[in-house]
Write an enzyme that holds these catalytic residues in place. Structure first.
Site, PDB file in Angstrom:
ATOM      1  N   TYR A 118       6.935  -3.951   7.530  1.00 18.63           N
ATOM      2  CA  TYR A 118       5.919  -3.065   6.958  1.00 18.63           C
ATOM      3  C   TYR A 118       6.592  -1.869   6.294  1.00 18.63           C
ATOM      4  CZ  TYR A 118       2.833  -5.471  10.287  1.00 18.63           C
ATOM      5  OH  TYR A 118       2.131  -6.414  11.001  1.00 18.63           O
ATOM      6  N   HIS A 126      -1.199  -4.550   5.783  1.00 14.72           N
ATOM      7  CA  HIS A 126      -0.701  -5.891   6.086  1.00 14.72           C
ATOM      8  C   HIS A 126       0.789  -5.894   5.750  1.00 14.72           C
ATOM      9  CE1 HIS A 126      -4.570  -7.711   6.872  1.00 14.72           C
ATOM     10  NE2 HIS A 126      -5.051  -7.083   5.817  1.00 14.72           N
ATOM     11  N   LYS A 157       2.786 -13.120   1.642  1.00 18.56           N
ATOM     12  CA  LYS A 157       3.874 -12.206   1.954  1.00 18.56           C
ATOM     13  C   LYS A 157       5.119 -12.642   1.183  1.00 18.56           C
ATOM     14  CE  LYS A 157       1.972 -11.247   6.476  1.00 18.56           C
ATOM     15  NZ  LYS A 157       1.016 -10.374   5.853  1.00 18.56           N
TER      16      LYS A 157
END
Length: 181
Positions: A118, A126, A157
């Site tokens: 993160y 997210h 991602k």
């Protein structure tokens, strides 16, 4: 601040200390709470992975004791963890490097990766990245690479491979951007 070494984790039993540790970089996971948004939401002990615990010991944030109350050195914890965690040295190298770069690093197991990374923190955003830590000496097959990519793509991602050369103390990062054709 003190943690207790229990099998494959270190537990911060003091709730006030747990709040401070979690609030200072989202370290650990309160037992029974998946993603607290605020350190003040923590009302129970904090569980740290062995990777997180070693990082916090080496950065003089916590002290760790065993079940008998004996202090545990960073060297002892590293050797202890190497016996219990597959590819511990590789994982630790990537984890500590990402932490030094000011990323918040959490377990990525639910994404099929070693770490979820993160820029701000869990519960706030997210994770934009999933990271797989690999030994630079080992080969990966095209099928393995595709399986890494499928998971990161399906969860939206960016896949990052952290390639570690322990002998030269070097990490190289490779990011993958998947496109539809």
């Amino acid at each position: 601040m003190q943690g207790l070494l229990l099998e494959s984790r270190v537990v911060i039993l003091n709730v006030e200390e747990a709040k401070k540790i979690y609030g200072n970089g989202f370290f650990g996971k309160p037992i029974g709470v998946s993603k607290p948004k605020d350190p003040n939401d923590i009302d129970r002990p904090l569980e740290l992975s062995l990777v997180e615990a070693l990082y916090l010991i080496e950065n003089s944030v916590i002290n760790v004791v065993d079940k008998q109350g004996n202090s545990v050195s960073p060297q002892f914890l590293r050797e202890y963890a190497k016996e219990r965690v597959d590819k511990f040295n590789i994982l630790y190298k990537v984890y500590s490097d990402l932490r030094k770069r000011k990323f918040v690093v959490r377990s990525g197991i639910k994404f099929g990766a070693d770490f979820a990374v993160y820029t701000i923190g869990p519960g706030i955003e997210h994770a934009p990245f999933v990271v797989i830590a690999l030994d630079l000496k080992n080969e990966i097959s095209p099928v393995e690479l595709m399986s890494f990519g499928r998971v990161s793509h399906s969860t939206r991602k960016t896949l990052v491979l952290g390639l570690v050369d322990l002998q030269r103390d070097v990490i190289k990062y490779v990011m993958f951007k998947w496109v539809k054709m």
